[in-house]
Design an enzyme around this catalytic site. Structure first.
Site, PDB file in Angstrom:
ATOM      1  N   GLY A  84       3.793 -21.371  65.215  1.00  0.00           N
ATOM      2  CA  GLY A  84       4.501 -20.560  66.183  1.00  0.00           C
ATOM      3  C   GLY A  84       3.611 -19.894  67.212  1.00  0.00           C
ATOM      4  O   GLY A  84       4.065 -19.560  68.309  1.00  0.00           O
ATOM      5  N   GLU A  93       6.399 -26.214  68.073  1.00  0.00           N
ATOM      6  CA  GLU A  93       7.502 -25.267  68.269  1.00  0.00           C
ATOM      7  C   GLU A  93       7.664 -24.898  69.738  1.00  0.00           C
ATOM      8  O   GLU A  93       7.071 -23.940  70.204  1.00  0.00           O
ATOM      9  CB  GLU A  93       7.264 -24.011  67.424  1.00  0.00           C
ATOM     10  CG  GLU A  93       7.167 -24.288  65.933  1.00  0.00           C
ATOM     11  CD  GLU A  93       6.989 -23.020  65.109  1.00  0.00           C
ATOM     12  OE1 GLU A  93       7.397 -21.926  65.563  1.00  0.00           O
ATOM     13  OE2 GLU A  93       6.442 -23.125  64.004  1.00  0.00           O
ATOM     14  N   TYR A 124       9.745 -12.964  53.892  1.00  0.00           N
ATOM     15  CA  TYR A 124       9.672 -11.775  54.728  1.00  0.00           C
ATOM     16  C   TYR A 124      11.084 -11.466  55.222  1.00  0.00           C
ATOM     17  O   TYR A 124      12.007 -12.274  55.080  1.00  0.00           O
ATOM     18  CB  TYR A 124       8.728 -11.962  55.915  1.00  0.00           C
ATOM     19  CG  TYR A 124       9.161 -13.036  56.892  1.00  0.00           C
ATOM     20  CD1 TYR A 124       9.892 -12.709  58.036  1.00  0.00           C
ATOM     21  CD2 TYR A 124       8.838 -14.377  56.691  1.00  0.00           C
ATOM     22  CE1 TYR A 124      10.291 -13.682  58.938  1.00  0.00           C
ATOM     23  CE2 TYR A 124       9.240 -15.356  57.576  1.00  0.00           C
ATOM     24  CZ  TYR A 124       9.966 -15.010  58.694  1.00  0.00           C
ATOM     25  OH  TYR A 124      10.371 -15.982  59.576  1.00  0.00           O
TER      26      TYR A 124
END
Length: 371
Positions: free
Chosen positions: A98, A139, A262
């Site tokens: 990312g 991404e 998370y």
């Protein structure tokens, strides 16, 4: 690419290797990155079948896959380290992520010469560091030409991996990709057939659906399996994404569901209105509001937070005062793994292993697969 007699030999061998790579479900993947502060030696690799080293980079000039100087030593010992506890665990080098620049991927994939530079260097880097495979994490492809070039890239990657295995006498490297939750990226269709034919499995990033920075006004599940209509939230869920990939032609046995270790914390407008889709006012702690599962469990313990499991959308959440956190706990992980089993998926993967809390989520997932 020149379609020579050599390439004609590749086709039946390619199909043979795809058959060898066909896998049953109950595969458990986990991403690890050296910058997490969590040492590879601490990974309980007995709870995983595949572990991903994140991340390698792409040189903006040569388009070769490279590894940073700070990651080169951890990479060189990664397989040996994690196999001490689990000799059968497979390791893959994840490229991109990312934080990488998608325009570099786009430029690399646009030309045969730069694709070859990427492919050859990726294979060399994986082999020289004793890894078992390559994971492509672009991404994201975001134009029609990107999608077309991505299809060409993955087809050439598979062909090169098959030829390298034949020439070296080694088992073919595994090929995977971390991909968008849906088979279309905001109306752009991924090259699903090429991906199904070329990759051993796809890691669907079925998370980050909601967060306080981009959905500030209401609490919402960050990684729901199902969406709830009339909730006021963006209607998206992991099941929806998986169904889209299957409808596009990807085999369920090549699909892994993503589970985040998370969550995200919102600030409630009213501490007494603390359910799903409650009015909120952005992030509770600043930044993007993200918290590792271990941090969330510490918050729960320190603040006596009220914890709730919602089986309708499949998510957990907790609240204390005006702080509200959406995340996955043992209940939602159990439900998601059972979902993977019921749909005959390849398995699931997690981001990231260092954020677990005394391996509670990983042990839950492992035990659920074995039931």
């Amino acid at each position: 690419m020149v379609f020579s007699k050599k390439f004609q030999f590749v086709i039946p061998f390619f199909l043979f290797m795809l058959h060898l790579h066909a896998s049953t479900a109950q595969n458990i993947g986990g991403y690890w990155f050296a910058g997490s502060g969590f040492p590879a030696s601490s990974i309980n690799s007995t709870l995983f079948t595949h572990l991903f080293f994140a991340f390698a980079d792409i040189n903006v000039t040569t388009y070769r896959v490279t590894i940073s100087s700070s990651n080169s030593v951890p990479l060189s010992s990664f397989t040996q380290t994690v196999q001490q506890k689990n000799p059968s665990v497979k390791t893959l080098l994840s490229i991109g992520g990312g934080a990488s620049n998608p325009s570099i991927f786009s430029a690399m994939a646009s030309q045969p010469s730069s694709r070859k530079s990427f492919i050859d260097s990726a294979i060399q880097l994986a082999r020289s560091n004793n890894l078992h495979g390559i994971d492509v994490d672009w991404e994201y492809p975001s134009t029609p030409s990107d999608m077309q070039n991505f299809g060409q890239l993955v087809t050439e990657l598979r062909t090169s991996v098959v030829i390298e295995a034949r020439d070296s006498g080694k088992s073919a490297l595994l090929l995977s990709a971390a991909v968008f939750r849906s088979s279309n990226y905001y109306s752009l269709n991924f090259p699903a057939k090429a991906m199904n034919d070329s990759f051993d499995f796809l890691n669907l990033m079925t998370y980050d659906f909601h967060g306080p920075n981009w959905f500030p006004n209401r609490t919402a599940p960050p990684a729901a399996l199902y969406f709830q209509t009339n909730s006021g939230a963006y209607q998206v869920g992991g099941d929806q994404g998986i169904s889209s990939w299957i409808a596009a032609g990807v085999s369920p046995r090549k699909i892994a569901l993503g589970i985040p270790y998370y969550g995200y914390a919102w600030r409630l407008r009213n501490a007494s209105n603390n359910g799903l889709y409650a009015p909120a006012n952005g992030s509770a702690f600043g930044g993007d509001g993200s918290m590792g599962y271990n941090q969330i469990r510490a918050f729960v313990s320190q603040n006596g937070a009220r914890c709730v499991y919602n089986s309708t959308v499949v998510t957990d959440y907790c609240s204390s005062g005006t702080t509200w956190i959406g995340y996955d706990d043992v209940q939602s992980v159990t439900a998601k793994v059972n979902y993977c089993k019921s749909r005959g998926l390849f398995g699931h993967f997690v981001w990231h292993v260092g954020a677990d809390n005394n391996w509670a989520l990983s042990q839950t997932a492992y035990n659920t697969w074995k039931m």
